[in-house]
Design a protein around this motif. Structure first.
Motif, PDB file in Angstrom:
ATOM      1  N   ALA A   1      53.963  29.862  52.246  1.00  0.00           N
ATOM      2  CA  ALA A   1      53.697  29.772  50.809  1.00  0.00           C
ATOM      3  C   ALA A   1      52.410  30.517  50.456  1.00  0.00           C
ATOM      4  CB  ALA A   1      53.594  28.313  50.372  1.00  0.00           C
ATOM      5  N   VAL A   2      52.338  30.977  49.226  1.00  0.00           N
ATOM      6  CA  VAL A   2      51.174  31.686  48.698  1.00  0.00           C
ATOM      7  C   VAL A   2      50.380  30.738  47.803  1.00  0.00           C
ATOM      8  CG1 VAL A   2      50.482  33.526  47.100  1.00  0.00           C
ATOM      9  CG2 VAL A   2      52.236  33.966  48.833  1.00  0.00           C
ATOM     10  N   PHE A   3      49.049  30.833  47.871  1.00  0.00           N
ATOM     11  CA  PHE A   3      48.186  30.023  47.008  1.00  0.00           C
ATOM     12  C   PHE A   3      47.008  30.888  46.601  1.00  0.00           C
ATOM     13  CE2 PHE A   3      45.253  26.169  46.508  1.00  0.00           C
ATOM     14  CZ  PHE A   3      45.852  25.749  45.342  1.00  0.00           C
ATOM     15  N   THR A   4      46.750  30.993  45.300  1.00  0.00           N
ATOM     16  CA  THR A   4      45.685  31.843  44.776  1.00  0.00           C
ATOM     17  C   THR A   4      44.829  31.051  43.797  1.00  0.00           C
ATOM     18  OG1 THR A   4      46.936  33.893  45.036  1.00  0.00           O
ATOM     19  CG2 THR A   4      45.191  33.896  43.389  1.00  0.00           C
ATOM     20  N   GLY A   5      43.528  31.242  43.870  1.00  0.00           N
ATOM     21  CA  GLY A   5      42.615  30.585  42.952  1.00  0.00           C
ATOM     22  C   GLY A   5      41.868  31.600  42.102  1.00  0.00           C
ATOM     23  N   ALA A   6      41.272  31.107  41.027  1.00  0.00           N
ATOM     24  CA  ALA A   6      40.422  31.939  40.164  1.00  0.00           C
ATOM     25  C   ALA A   6      39.130  31.177  39.911  1.00  0.00           C
ATOM     26  CB  ALA A   6      41.126  32.237  38.842  1.00  0.00           C
ATOM     27  N   ARG A   7      38.020  31.897  39.900  1.00  0.00           N
ATOM     28  CA  ARG A   7      36.736  31.259  39.608  1.00  0.00           C
ATOM     29  C   ARG A   7      35.865  32.208  38.795  1.00  0.00           C
ATOM     30  NH1 ARG A   7      35.341  30.775  45.995  1.00  0.00           N
ATOM     31  NH2 ARG A   7      35.336  33.002  46.486  1.00  0.00           N
ATOM     32  N   THR A   8      34.872  31.623  38.135  1.00  0.00           N
ATOM     33  CA  THR A   8      33.948  32.394  37.323  1.00  0.00           C
ATOM     34  C   THR A   8      32.884  33.031  38.216  1.00  0.00           C
ATOM     35  OG1 THR A   8      32.509  30.477  36.985  1.00  0.00           O
ATOM     36  CG2 THR A   8      34.289  30.824  35.383  1.00  0.00           C
ATOM     37  N   ALA A   9      32.074  33.881  37.624  1.00  0.00           N
ATOM     38  CA  ALA A   9      31.034  34.567  38.386  1.00  0.00           C
ATOM     39  C   ALA A   9      30.025  33.593  38.979  1.00  0.00           C
ATOM     40  CB  ALA A   9      30.326  35.585  37.493  1.00  0.00           C
ATOM     41  N   ASP A  10      29.844  32.436  38.341  1.00  0.00           N
ATOM     42  CA  ASP A  10      28.899  31.454  38.879  1.00  0.00           C
ATOM     43  C   ASP A  10      29.591  30.404  39.752  1.00  0.00           C
ATOM     44  OD1 ASP A  10      30.225  30.071  36.918  1.00  0.00           O
ATOM     45  OD2 ASP A  10      28.448  29.498  35.775  1.00  0.00           O
ATOM     46  N   GLY A  11      30.860  30.663  40.142  1.00  0.00           N
ATOM     47  CA  GLY A  11      31.507  29.822  41.146  1.00  0.00           C
ATOM     48  C   GLY A  11      32.299  28.648  40.634  1.00  0.00           C
ATOM     49  N   ARG A  12      32.480  28.506  39.322  1.00  0.00           N
ATOM     50  CA  ARG A  12      33.273  27.395  38.799  1.00  0.00           C
ATOM     51  C   ARG A  12      34.765  27.720  38.913  1.00  0.00           C
ATOM     52  NH1 ARG A  12      31.360  27.099  32.901  1.00  0.00           N
ATOM     53  NH2 ARG A  12      30.964  29.310  33.350  1.00  0.00           N
ATOM     54  N   TYR A  13      35.541  26.725  39.321  1.00  0.00           N
ATOM     55  CA  TYR A  13      36.980  26.931  39.447  1.00  0.00           C
ATOM     56  C   TYR A  13      37.593  27.039  38.058  1.00  0.00           C
ATOM     57  CZ  TYR A  13      36.120  25.659  44.262  1.00  0.00           C
ATOM     58  OH  TYR A  13      35.629  25.630  45.534  1.00  0.00           O
TER      59      TYR A  13
END
Length: 248
Positions: A156-168
């Protein structure tokens, strides 16, 4: 395509840690969660189904609310049997498919980065955003993290996104692929970061990773007009109908 999608759903539910086969159904149980979106059943396409089979399925849920998801054309007489047994329709959703020929990459909006969650903290952080986006706010449990790791270990594939200051900020993934086809699911963006193109970027990244691994068809369901437009930009097109039906 309907038959191929339904076979993939059967294969996916069969990978649940406490899966049960009862008559013409596969019941994808996972005792680590009470979520009805994980613990549900589906019919084996083409199997003959009787009212007695439905009764046996209800019993196999062991006290959990019985719930099914399936492609309607693969069991055309099942809905009537379920309604006669006291089930009620939750939704009729059109599913969409994407192939390498229709796929269109999407840019990651400024101020965000996409990443592959690896540590427990990263996995839990992305799952937490998904929980909030889908109306189940709260921190991810150890069982949630373990479930995601098991799926990843099986492809399975799992992808995350976060801001430049590390917030999810968002995330999405897939179920375990089967026979060249895979469901994209759980595309979520935290409320403060919506309508900036992040959902499309996540969907495209997940889908592209599937195609890089040789998957021929990615599929998903759109939860409304906004998400429908997002998925169409990535290259998903309507292909069939699925039924959600339960007895509470």
């Amino acid at each position: 395509m309907d038959l191929r999608i339904q076979r993939a759903v059967v294969a996916n539910l069969s990978t649940r840690p406490n899966a049960v086969e009862t008559g013409p159904f596969v019941l994808g149980l996972d005792h680590g969660t009470d979520s009805p979106h994980i613990n549900y059943a589906t019919p084996v396409p083409g199997a003959e189904i009787t009212a007695a089979d439905v009764d046996a399925l209800v019993a196999a849920f062991g006290g959990r609310p019985p719930r099914l998801e399936y492609v309607t054309t693969c069991a055309p007489d099942l809905e009537r049997l379920l309604l006669d047994a006291g089930f009620a329709v939750e939704a009729r959703n059109e599913y969409l498919i994407c192939t390498p020929a229709t796929f269109t990459a999407q840019p990651v909006p400024a101020g965000f980065e996409l990443f592959v969650p690896d540590t427990d903290a990263e996995i839990a952080g992305v799952i937490g955003v998904q929980h909030e986006a889908f109306g189940s706010p709260g921190a991810a449990s150890h069982a949630d993290v373990d479930r995601q790791r098991r799926a990843r270990d099986r492809g399975a594939v799992f992808t995350g996104a976060r801001t430049a200051d590390g917030r999810y900020a968002g995330g999405g993934g897939t179920v375990v692929p089967s026979d060249g086809i895979c469901e994209v699911a759980g595309i979520a963006v935290a409320a403060p970061h919506r309508r900036r193109g992040l959902a499309g970027a996540i969907t495209a990244a997940v889908t592209e990773r599937l195609f890089e691994r040789g998957i021929e068809v990615a599929w998903l369901e759109a939860g409304g007009d906004d998400s429908w437009r997002v998925y169409e930009r990535v290259g998903f097109r309507p292909a069939g109908q699925r039924l959600y039906i339960a007895k509470y």
